[in-house]
Scaffold this motif. Structure first.
Motif, PDB file in Angstrom:
ATOM      1  N   ALA A 151       0.905  -1.055   0.077  1.00 35.59           N
ATOM      2  CA  ALA A 151       0.061  -0.190  -0.040  1.00 35.59           C
ATOM      3  C   ALA A 151       1.005   1.273   0.007  1.00 35.59           C
ATOM      4  CB  ALA A 151      -0.821  -0.044   1.148  1.00 35.59           C
ATOM      5  N   GLY A 152       0.343   2.222  -0.594  1.00 39.50           N
ATOM      6  CA  GLY A 152       0.758   3.578  -0.689  1.00 39.50           C
ATOM      7  C   GLY A 152      -0.359   4.536  -0.157  1.00 39.50           C
ATOM      8  N   ALA A 153       0.211   5.952   0.101  1.00 37.26           N
ATOM      9  CA  ALA A 153      -0.901   6.700   0.709  1.00 37.26           C
ATOM     10  C   ALA A 153      -0.708   8.136   0.007  1.00 37.26           C
ATOM     11  CB  ALA A 153      -0.830   6.767   2.161  1.00 37.26           C
ATOM     12  N   ILE A 154      -1.750   8.900  -0.226  1.00 35.54           N
ATOM     13  CA  ILE A 154      -1.715  10.182  -1.008  1.00 35.54           C
ATOM     14  C   ILE A 154      -2.465  11.268  -0.089  1.00 35.54           C
ATOM     15  CG2 ILE A 154      -1.977  11.758  -3.046  1.00 35.54           C
ATOM     16  CD1 ILE A 154      -1.708   9.177  -4.763  1.00 35.54           C
ATOM     17  N   LYS A 155      -2.181  12.379   0.342  1.00 38.53           N
ATOM     18  CA  LYS A 155      -2.946  13.456   0.727  1.00 38.53           C
ATOM     19  C   LYS A 155      -2.734  14.802   0.019  1.00 38.53           C
ATOM     20  CE  LYS A 155      -3.464  15.747   5.185  1.00 38.53           C
ATOM     21  NZ  LYS A 155      -2.870  16.217   6.716  1.00 38.53           N
ATOM     22  N   VAL A 286      -4.710  -0.107   6.766  1.00 35.18           N
ATOM     23  CA  VAL A 286      -3.970   1.325   6.440  1.00 35.18           C
ATOM     24  C   VAL A 286      -5.204   2.274   6.936  1.00 35.18           C
ATOM     25  CG1 VAL A 286      -2.099   0.310   4.987  1.00 35.18           C
ATOM     26  CG2 VAL A 286      -4.449   1.129   4.051  1.00 35.18           C
ATOM     27  N   THR A 287      -6.277   2.224   6.617  1.00 35.44           N
ATOM     28  CA  THR A 287      -7.346   3.005   6.799  1.00 35.44           C
ATOM     29  C   THR A 287      -7.587   3.208   8.580  1.00 35.44           C
ATOM     30  OG1 THR A 287      -9.151   1.473   6.531  1.00 35.44           O
ATOM     31  CG2 THR A 287      -8.496   3.076   4.472  1.00 35.44           C
ATOM     32  N   GLU A 288      -7.597   2.128   8.880  1.00 36.99           N
ATOM     33  CA  GLU A 288      -7.641   2.138  10.505  1.00 36.99           C
ATOM     34  C   GLU A 288      -6.415   2.886  11.145  1.00 36.99           C
ATOM     35  OE1 GLU A 288      -8.013  -1.974  11.908  1.00 36.99           O
ATOM     36  OE2 GLU A 288     -10.306  -2.107  11.421  1.00 36.99           O
ATOM     37  N   ILE A 289      -5.282   2.759  10.443  1.00 37.74           N
ATOM     38  CA  ILE A 289      -3.924   3.089  10.985  1.00 37.74           C
ATOM     39  C   ILE A 289      -4.109   4.544  10.714  1.00 37.74           C
ATOM     40  CG2 ILE A 289      -1.792   3.645  10.627  1.00 37.74           C
ATOM     41  CD1 ILE A 289      -1.641   0.429  10.179  1.00 37.74           C
ATOM     42  N   GLY A 290      -4.576   5.092   9.542  1.00 37.25           N
ATOM     43  CA  GLY A 290      -4.844   6.410   9.215  1.00 37.25           C
ATOM     44  C   GLY A 290      -3.452   7.192   8.410  1.00 37.25           C
ATOM     45  N   PHE A 291      -3.587   8.092   7.796  1.00 35.42           N
ATOM     46  CA  PHE A 291      -2.633   8.676   7.013  1.00 35.42           C
ATOM     47  C   PHE A 291      -1.365   9.170   7.869  1.00 35.42           C
ATOM     48  CE2 PHE A 291      -0.171  12.026   4.999  1.00 35.42           C
ATOM     49  CZ  PHE A 291       0.051  11.548   3.521  1.00 35.42           C
ATOM     50  N   GLU A 292      -1.773   9.958   8.959  1.00 32.23           N
ATOM     51  CA  GLU A 292      -0.791  10.463   9.715  1.00 32.23           C
ATOM     52  C   GLU A 292      -0.007   9.450  10.418  1.00 32.23           C
ATOM     53  OE1 GLU A 292       0.102  13.768   9.228  1.00 32.23           O
ATOM     54  OE2 GLU A 292      -1.612  14.241   7.969  1.00 32.23           O
ATOM     55  N   SER A 293      -0.795   8.681  11.038  1.00 34.84           N
ATOM     56  CA  SER A 293      -0.041   7.541  11.878  1.00 34.84           C
ATOM     57  C   SER A 293       0.941   6.648  11.294  1.00 34.84           C
ATOM     58  CB  SER A 293      -1.219   6.656  12.588  1.00 34.84           C
ATOM     59  OG  SER A 293      -1.687   7.500  13.539  1.00 34.84           O
ATOM     60  N   LEU A 294       0.269   6.447   9.850  1.00 33.28           N
ATOM     61  CA  LEU A 294       1.101   5.420   8.676  1.00 33.28           C
ATOM     62  C   LEU A 294       2.238   6.125   8.519  1.00 33.28           C
ATOM     63  CD1 LEU A 294       0.582   2.715   7.564  1.00 33.28           C
ATOM     64  CD2 LEU A 294      -0.065   3.937   5.434  1.00 33.28           C
ATOM     65  N   LEU A 295       2.281   7.477   8.259  1.00 32.19           N
ATOM     66  CA  LEU A 295       3.588   8.290   8.048  1.00 32.19           C
ATOM     67  C   LEU A 295       4.409   8.296   9.190  1.00 32.19           C
ATOM     68  CD1 LEU A 295       4.915  10.284   6.234  1.00 32.19           C
ATOM     69  CD2 LEU A 295       3.588  11.916   6.993  1.00 32.19           C
TER      70      LEU A 295
END
Length: 771
Positions: A151-155, A286-295
């Motif tokens: 997974a990856g994430a974008i804000k 990853v959604t449970e962790i959330g963007f900021e916590s995953l970062l």
């Protein structure tokens, strides 16, 4: 003139100002990877300007049928292509009905990109005036998770600056993609399913021919001034795309943010029928962790990597930025988790070279991974080659070799040769020697002998059989010769008796004979198993030994040097410095005929032998060969400057060593070869690490102990690095005045410094040496 738009910075790669002609180069430089997948730094929103779209999945490839004008027996049937995978990063943006496209905006201001190497994230920000005169401020942050590597994430944040606005985000998946690099414009992907489920969407697709099944997935959430917007998105599905549509009226000064998670599940790790359910599990995590916590997890994971692999340089920001850029991309490309994967010359940054495995891994990359990781990582790289032994035997058989002789491929994805240039495929056989040298180098560094009886000896036997059969007895010379080869210097094809090839062939045979005896004495069960499998006889090994003993090496008595190959001195020996600079690089300015007749050397060739086997020669011999060959070397291979930097440092020519170091460390950042838009030179980045550790630090293994001969460029105040030598962590710091050694852990460690034995005690007083 080299490019110079990247801002000097210790920990980040920074670009300021939007220039359309730089987009492709920056897409390479700001690439992201996590060992399992990677992507070029393409814009998330629509961009109609020149761009090189690239998202890649480790190990997924397509066998693109070889395209040649004249087919030759033994020719590889295909050239593997790393595939531009379905796109999950896309987010089209509409502002008051107008599509955001930096290529058509009236004005783009305050454009800035940053690749934060310390923490493993990429950000892009700008102000844009659209054709409808709406002014917005945009900031995007993106990363590929090390902890959840599917997974990856974008804000993606937009602020309305000059008026109330209607903003629309259209996050999408797209499998209707094409490759930049293709022989026949074949369709590489077949899309079998496009589905959406609430805020999630999935595209199932498989590669043609190889049938790698994938699920590309996404899930998005919308935030207005940091408050979640619970509206369900509209869906728009087609045969190859899945689009979610979010729309919101916002006031001037408000911010609308889309957080998007995406990635891939692949049939190499999951059952093909379970790819969507696997993707849903990834998204749930990853959604449970959330963007900021995953970062935050990302930052901690990178901190752990840097704790061991960082090299600090004080007093030279460009040199510091260069080495960290190299170390960062090596870790983005390969983390050693999966022995099915390897290190492609472009990694996850482009498609040139097919994304495949070359001899670069064994010759340049293994030392970096051995010293900055645990031994399992390097062992996985060697296991990769053992797993391909049967294919290497097949490759040799196609060329007429028998009896289990093995020729490892120049380029491969699955063990089969898939390079489509005959002078490489048939002639650049020295790659076999690099495999054997890596086995030797692994044991020498880690002291883990178990690989050799378990796997390595079978590899060595196949390689020795190849060299025995490839050599020809010359009655005229009363020696064994090796004819019709291409050495590391690819600006010479179809030559006879390339010194490096002949030397490594002789060494491979002798090393194999040595290891046969060691396994026979120490691991009798493995020995009998291997003899049973390989049907090796004493008569055969005696024939090998005869070839090694009587190997021919071209030598000029007058100059006192080994010749790169027969006839090298017949060339018109004009040094590189006398070439017209307008004719450089010669690989872009000259005909191939002219290059082949010239004395110019693409990369270390004879000197590559002196690098691998430095302890076989005196320093005076190295100096004589360096002085002869370096003036003819054009360094038009990314693998060349590092070897010359190490050898110049050995000869205490620090100005020259520093110049070569800067060239290898900033090869891509400064675009020395005018090709960075095609992707980065990942494997040569390991050579940059070697330039400091083996070059300036003088690290060697002598008499089974670490040895150092530290030197420092005058441009630096200090530098430091760590090495993991047999599970003991040693930190070395070199300043203008002294060198210090700190040992972690509890055990003692004996090293040599400038030839003197030193015993280090962990956790106690640092050992210091006055320089």
């Amino acid at each position: 003139m080299n490019q110079d738009y990247i801002k000097p910075d210790n920990w980040s790669i920074i670009e300021e100002g939007f220039e359309k002609e730089r987009v492709k180069s920056s897409e390479s430089l700001f690439s992201l990877g996590n060992g399992a997948m990677g992507q070029r730094a393409n814009f998330e929103e629509k961009y109609t300007g020149a761009t090189f779209q690239g998202s890649y999945i480790g190990g997924v490839y397509y066998p693109d049928k070889t395209k040649v004008g004249w087919w030759k027996n033994g020719y590889p049937e295909y050239f593997a292509k790393v595939l531009n995978a379905p796109n999950w990063i896309g987010i089209n943006v509409l502002v008051n009905g107008e599509t955001l496209d930096l290529n058509t905006c009236k004005n783009v201001a305050d454009f800035r990109r940053e690749l934060n190497m310390q923490e493993g994230w990429y950000t892009r920000s700008f102000k844009a005036t659209l054709p409808n005169d709406t002014l917005i401020e945009v900031k995007i942050t993106r990363f590929l998770s090390l902890d959840h590597d599917e997974a990856g994430a974008i804000k993606y944040q937009i602020k309305a600056i000059n008026q109330d606005s209607v903003l629309a985000f259209h996050p999408y998946l797209d499998s209707g993609i094409t490759n930049e690099d293709t022989n026949w414009d074949d369709q590489f992907w077949n899309t079998t399913g496009v589905t959406a489920d609430g805020s999630q969407a999935f595209i199932e697709a498989h590669t043609m021919k190889t049938n790698f099944a994938t699920c590309t997935f996404m899930e998005s959430r919308l935030y207005h001034n940091n408050e979640v917007v619970l509206e369900k998105p509209l869906e728009a599905l087609s045969e190859t795309t899945a689009v979610h549509q979010y729309k919101k009226n916002i006031k001037k000064g408000d911010t609308l943010t889309l957080v998007k998670f995406g990635g891939y599940t692949v049939s190499t790790n999951h059952k093909p029928k379970e790819l969507i359910s696997a993707a849903k599990k990834v998204l749930q995590k990853v959604t449970e962790i959330g963007f900021e916590s995953l970062l935050e997890l990302q930052k901690k994971s990178w901190a752990k990597i840097w704790e061991m692999s960082d090299i600090t340089i004080e007093g030279d920001v460009k040199a510091q930025q260069g080495i960290r850029f190299n170390i960062f991309h090596l870790n983005q490309t390969y983390l050693g988790k999966d022995s099915r994967l390897n290190i492609g010359p472009k990694g996850f940054t482009g498609e040139k070279y097919g994304g495949s495995t070359y001899w670069d891994t064994e010759a340049y990359c293994i030392p970096f991974y051995m010293a900055t990781k645990n031994k399992k990582v390097a062992r996985n790289l060697l296991t990769y080659r053992y797993n391909h032994l049967e294919k290497a035997i097949e490759n040799a058989k196609k060329l007429g070799f028998v009896n289990g002789a093995a020729l490892y491929p120049m380029v491969t994805m699955n063990g089969e040769e898939c390079h489509n240039e005959w002078e490489i495929t048939f002639e650049e056989i020295h790659r076999n020697g690099a495999i054997a040298f890596a086995i030797y180098n692994y044991y020498r560094f880690t002291s883990d002998y178990t690989y050799i009886p378990e796997m390595g000896l079978e590899v060595l036997i196949g390689i020795a059989r190849f060299w025995h059969q490839r050599a020809t007895f010359s009655t005229q010379k009363n020696k064994y010769v090796i004819l019709g080869v291409t050495g590391p210097n690819e600006y010479e094809n179809n030559v006879n008796n390339n010194f490096y090839t002949n030397y490594i062939a002789k060494w491979c045979i002798n090393y194999t004979l040595q290891e046969l005896q060691k396994v026979k004495d120490g691991y009798p069960d493995d020995y009998h198993r291997i003899i049973g499998v390989t049907k090796l006889s004493e008569k055969e090994t005696e024939a090998w030994a005869k070839v090694a003993k009587k190997m021919y090496f071209p030598f000029d008595e007058k100059l006192g040097i080994y010749l790169q190959q027969d006839g090298f001195l017949d060339k018109e020996l004009i040094p590189v410095k006398e070439l017209n600079q307008k004719e450089r690089p010669i690989n872009q300015k000259w005909s191939w005929d002219r290059i082949l007749r010239s004395p110019y050397i693409k990369q270390a060739d004879t000197l590559q032998g002196f690098y691998f086997f430095e302890d076989h020669f005196t320093t005076e011999e190295l100096e004589k060969h360096f002085d002869f060959y370096e003036p003819f070397t054009v360094h038009e291979s990314s693998l060349s400057p590092c070897v010359h930097s190490i050898q110049a440092a050995k000869l205490n020519r620090m100005d020259q060593a520093y110049a070569f170091y800067l060239r290898t460390s900033r090869l891509d950042l400064d675009d020395y070869n005018k090709e960075v838009k095609e992707g980065l030179h990942i494997t040569s980045m390991a050579g940059t690490w070697m330039s400091i550790v083996e070059g300036f630090g003088g690290m060697r293994i002598l008499d089974d102990k670490l040895s150092f001969s530290p030197r420092i460029p005058k441009q630096w105040k200090s530098y430091s690095f760590k090495v993991n030598f047999r599970n003991r962590i040693l930190k070395v710091k070199v300043t203008e005045n002294e060198t210090t050694f700190d040992l972690e852990g509890t055990d003692e460690m004996s090293i040599r410094v400038n030839g003197k034995r030193v015993v280090l005690t962990a956790g106690q007083k640092t050992y210091s040496l006055v320089n």
